[in-house]
Design an enzyme around this catalytic site. Structure first.
Site, PDB file in Angstrom:
ATOM      1  N   TYR A 177       0.752  -1.066  -0.019  1.00 13.07           N
ATOM      2  CA  TYR A 177       0.052  -0.040   0.015  1.00 13.07           C
ATOM      3  C   TYR A 177       1.013   1.168   0.113  1.00 13.07           C
ATOM      4  O   TYR A 177       0.371   2.232  -0.595  1.00 13.07           O
ATOM      5  CB  TYR A 177      -0.753   0.201   1.365  1.00 13.07           C
ATOM      6  CG  TYR A 177      -2.132  -0.855   0.902  1.00 13.07           C
ATOM      7  CD1 TYR A 177      -3.061  -0.708  -0.096  1.00 13.07           C
ATOM      8  CD2 TYR A 177      -2.262  -1.857   2.031  1.00 13.07           C
ATOM      9  CE1 TYR A 177      -4.063  -1.483  -0.034  1.00 13.07           C
ATOM     10  CE2 TYR A 177      -3.481  -2.703   2.112  1.00 13.07           C
ATOM     11  CZ  TYR A 177      -4.189  -2.598   0.943  1.00 13.07           C
ATOM     12  OH  TYR A 177      -5.350  -3.525   0.715  1.00 13.07           O
ATOM     13  N   CYS A 191       4.598 -18.364  -5.812  1.00  8.48           N
ATOM     14  CA  CYS A 191       4.988 -18.179  -4.458  1.00  8.48           C
ATOM     15  C   CYS A 191       4.013 -18.492  -3.478  1.00  8.48           C
ATOM     16  O   CYS A 191       3.452 -19.740  -3.369  1.00  8.48           O
ATOM     17  CB  CYS A 191       5.656 -16.890  -4.141  1.00  8.48           C
ATOM     18  SG  CYS A 191       6.902 -17.142  -2.877  1.00  8.48           S
ATOM     19  N   LEU A 192       3.326 -17.400  -2.739  1.00  7.86           N
ATOM     20  CA  LEU A 192       2.332 -17.745  -1.863  1.00  7.86           C
ATOM     21  C   LEU A 192       0.911 -18.531  -2.708  1.00  7.86           C
ATOM     22  O   LEU A 192       0.429 -19.558  -1.999  1.00  7.86           O
ATOM     23  CB  LEU A 192       1.622 -16.909  -1.151  1.00  7.86           C
ATOM     24  CG  LEU A 192       0.552 -17.059  -0.299  1.00  7.86           C
ATOM     25  CD1 LEU A 192       0.707 -17.954   1.043  1.00  7.86           C
ATOM     26  CD2 LEU A 192      -0.230 -15.624   0.469  1.00  7.86           C
ATOM     27  N   HIS A 217       9.695 -16.322  -8.126  1.00  9.08           N
ATOM     28  CA  HIS A 217       8.856 -15.213  -9.035  1.00  9.08           C
ATOM     29  C   HIS A 217       9.348 -15.098 -10.556  1.00  9.08           C
ATOM     30  O   HIS A 217      10.185 -14.279 -10.757  1.00  9.08           O
ATOM     31  CB  HIS A 217       9.146 -14.034  -8.500  1.00  9.08           C
ATOM     32  CG  HIS A 217       8.623 -14.026  -6.948  1.00  9.08           C
ATOM     33  ND1 HIS A 217       7.334 -13.518  -6.590  1.00  9.08           N
ATOM     34  CD2 HIS A 217       8.938 -14.392  -5.665  1.00  9.08           C
ATOM     35  CE1 HIS A 217       7.021 -13.579  -5.032  1.00  9.08           C
ATOM     36  NE2 HIS A 217       8.196 -14.082  -4.888  1.00  9.08           N
ATOM     37  N   GLU A 274       7.824 -13.540 -12.792  1.00  8.57           N
ATOM     38  CA  GLU A 274       7.501 -12.138 -13.226  1.00  8.57           C
ATOM     39  C   GLU A 274       8.645 -11.091 -13.190  1.00  8.57           C
ATOM     40  O   GLU A 274       8.476 -10.369 -13.906  1.00  8.57           O
ATOM     41  CB  GLU A 274       6.217 -11.739 -12.427  1.00  8.57           C
ATOM     42  CG  GLU A 274       6.283 -11.149 -10.903  1.00  8.57           C
ATOM     43  CD  GLU A 274       6.378 -12.478 -10.020  1.00  8.57           C
ATOM     44  OE1 GLU A 274       6.464 -13.579 -10.361  1.00  8.57           O
ATOM     45  OE2 GLU A 274       6.155 -11.799  -8.764  1.00  8.57           O
TER      46      GLU A 274
HETATM   47  N1  GLN Z   1       4.452 -15.783   2.565  1.00  8.49           N
HETATM   48  C1  GLN Z   1       5.214 -16.797   1.871  1.00  8.49           C
HETATM   49  C2  GLN Z   1       6.472 -17.018   2.229  1.00  8.49           C
HETATM   50  O1  GLN Z   1       7.412 -16.004   2.909  1.00  8.49           O
HETATM   51  C3  GLN Z   1       5.198 -16.448   0.259  1.00  8.49           C
HETATM   52  C4  GLN Z   1       6.028 -15.122  -0.014  1.00  8.49           C
HETATM   53  C5  GLN Z   1       5.522 -14.684  -1.399  1.00  8.49           C
HETATM   54  O2  GLN Z   1       4.787 -15.180  -2.020  1.00  8.49           O
HETATM   55  N2  GLN Z   1       6.437 -14.035  -1.761  1.00  8.49           N
HETATM   56  O3  GLN Z   1       7.253 -18.154   2.046  1.00  8.49           O
END
Ligand code: GLN
Length: 534
Positions: free
Chosen positions: A55, A382-383, A508, A510
């Site tokens: 944000y 990732c998440l 990632h 991206e």
């Molecule tokens: N919160 C998760 C972790 O730390 C995923 C992090 C993310 O999506 N960049 O592993």
């Protein structure tokens, strides 16, 4: 040749697009055969943006060497197609940290440590490092913030000194706004005049002015600005609103921004760069008619900057597939068993974005369930990958309380868990698994088919990992680890085989998609989504 330093400052308001102008100029110079890098100086006290909430600052962009940086570095890489590093993003926090460390070591030999010269010297050192150490032909340094901000003063002072030190090898481009007053139907130059005055008060005369505008600037406006601000009329450059940021290099070439820079620095000006590959990307983008609807599931959906690199990766992948990717922004907190059918009824693919913390996680898990059961192409980042794993454990393996220990530390089935080396870490800043790591792909997986190779390198930013204890169970039930780090044995990619396209990645992708090298996983995901005509 000795390195040329170009400083880009901004006046009147923030968000004028200094990053895009810097990247566009860099692109034009690069196309003329020069080596160019761009650096962002951010005037806040955080050591890096890694600890900032999206944000506050939008996406945190991660470089090959694992620096957590400003999202403008993403633009630099997407435009230039060359990696950046920690040296390309410096904040006031980082500057002060190193000055204070030196003071504690006694390096200043009893002197009083002051903003001038110690802080300004440290800033100058960071700017010149890119020229001295990496030997770029051009270093373009973008100064964050707006001229007149208290926080920016040491940076402007450093620019003043550097211009004095290197009169023939440096120049200043100042970006301002020319507002349009609809009531009188006029473009106004006064804010530009004032902001140049502010720069002059600080001892800096801009060499080139780039004026952001919604309407074409007339010759009169240009000559008025030139006269009031002591710049050549040819150095008054119009930056008119464009339909896409990728058009800006073309617009800047038409306005001769690069030619002006070269002339002012006393360099030979050869023929204009053709930018063929760039133009063919723009053409494909323009010609694409077929729309592919994808869902982007996240928790900052009202703030598109939080997912900047993902949005741009879709742009690249769309052009590459010659389709228009339409992003349906879906708020993870709104997704439940009862709403998912409706929320996803118009989409052909679902991407779950990266993230931290509990908010929205159950919605993301539900989104993964919807994609798995309805055979909708799925891309978890990732998440997003971790949520797909939790969903599979809960609903296919029937381990109902499965979770990540990030959200539920005492879960009996920690299918996503903290890495051993993370367990003793208490500091939040810069302590995740960061930067580029190799990964080996399993043949005939979706990932392998997309990349067309078995060893890849991708960037990471996370603390938690797939828990290998469960792997046997997962693979027996149809979800496979198709990418692994062979050194650490960490799982990097999970895929469901009996599905048109279901890929979760711990890294990632991206961050590595560029105009000239659209990311293979995004390209393949969009291809799969385009085929999903349900
Ligand atoms: N919160 C998760 C972790 O730390 C995923 C992090 C993310 O999506 N960049 O592993």
């Amino acid at each position: 040749m000795s390195t040329k330093y170009i400083f880009v400052t901004g006046g009147v308001t923030s968000s004028l697009g200094k990053g895009i102008i810097s990247a566009s100029l860099a692109k034009l110079l690069q196309s003329r055969g020069y080596s160019v890098t761009i650096q962002k100086l951010d005037p806040y006290i955080n050591v890096d943006p890694g600890t900032l909430n999206p944000y506050e600052h939008g996406e945190c962009y991660v470089t090959e060497d694992g620096a957590e940086t400003d999202l403008d570095l993403g633009h630099y890489e997407r435009f230039l197609n060359v990696p950046t590093s920690q040296a390309n993003n410096v904040t006031t926090g980082r500057i002060y940290q190193s000055v204070i460390d030196k003071e504690r070591r006694g390096d200043y030999l009893g002197k009083t440590v002051q903003i001038i010269p110690h802080i300004t010297d440290e800033i100058k050192h960071r700017i010149k490092l890119l020229g001295n150490k990496f030997k770029y032909d051009f270093v373009i340094t973008e100064i964050g913030g707006t001229v007149g901000d208290i926080e920016s003063l040491p940076y402007i002072e450093a620019v003043r000194q550097l211009k004095w030190d290197m009169p023939n090898n440096s120049l200043v481009i100042h970006l301002t706004l020319v507002p349009y007053l609809a009531a009188s139907g006029e473009l106004k130059t006064k804010p530009t005049q004032h902001s140049v005055k502010l720069l002059l008060e600080n001892g800096v005369q801009p060499d080139i002015l780039v004026l952001r505008t919604e309407h074409e600037l007339t010759k009169e406006i240009r000559s008025k600005v030139a006269r009031f601000c002591n710049v050549d009329i040819k150095s008054v450059i119009q930056s008119i609103d464009a339909s896409t940021i990728y058009e800006v290099p073309i617009l800047m070439s038409e306005e001769n921004l690069d030619t002006e820079v070269l002339t002012k620095l006393g360099m030979t000006v050869n023929e204009k760069p053709q930018l063929q590959q760039w133009k063919s990307f723009l053409l494909k983008r323009l010609k694409a008619k077929k729309v592919v609807n994808v869902a982007l599931v996240g928790k900052y959906i009202e703030l598109h900057d939080a997912y900047k690199s993902i949005v741009e990766s879709f742009e690249h992948a769309g052009a590459s597939n010659e389709v228009k990717v339409k992003i349906n922004w879906i708020d993870a907190e709104k997704i439940t068993k009862n709403t998912s059918e409706d929320l996803f009824k118009n989409v052909q693919g679902i991407l779950i974005a990266p993230g931290f913390g509990l908010r929205g996680v159950e919605g993301k898990i539900q989104a993964a369930k919807h994609a798995r059961e309805n055979k909708v192409p799925f891309f978890g980042i990732c998440l997003g990958m971790q949520c797909a794993v939790i969903e599979f454990a809960r609903n296919v393996l029937n381990l109902k309380d499965s979770h990540s220990t990030e959200m539920k530390p005492l879960t009996l089935n920690p299918v996503i868990d903290l890495m051993e080396e993370q367990k003793s870490i208490t500091n939040m800043g810069g302590t995740m698994r960061l930067g580029s790591y190799p990964c080996e792909l399993q043949e005939s997986s979706n990932a392998y088919n997309a990349y067309g190779s078995d060893i890849i390198n991708e960037r990471h930013r996370h603390r938690y990992e797939y828990n290998n204890i469960y792997l046997d169970k997962f693979e027996k039930a149809g979800m496979f680890a198709t990418g692994r780090n062979t050194e650490t044995n960490l799982v990097e990619i999970m895929e469901i085989k009996d599905h048109p396209w279901f890929v979760g990645v711990q890294f990632h992708p991206e961050y590595k998609s560029t105009v000239l090298n659209p990311h293979p996983l995004f390209v393949d995901f969009i291809k799969a989504a385009a085929k999903n005509n349900k």
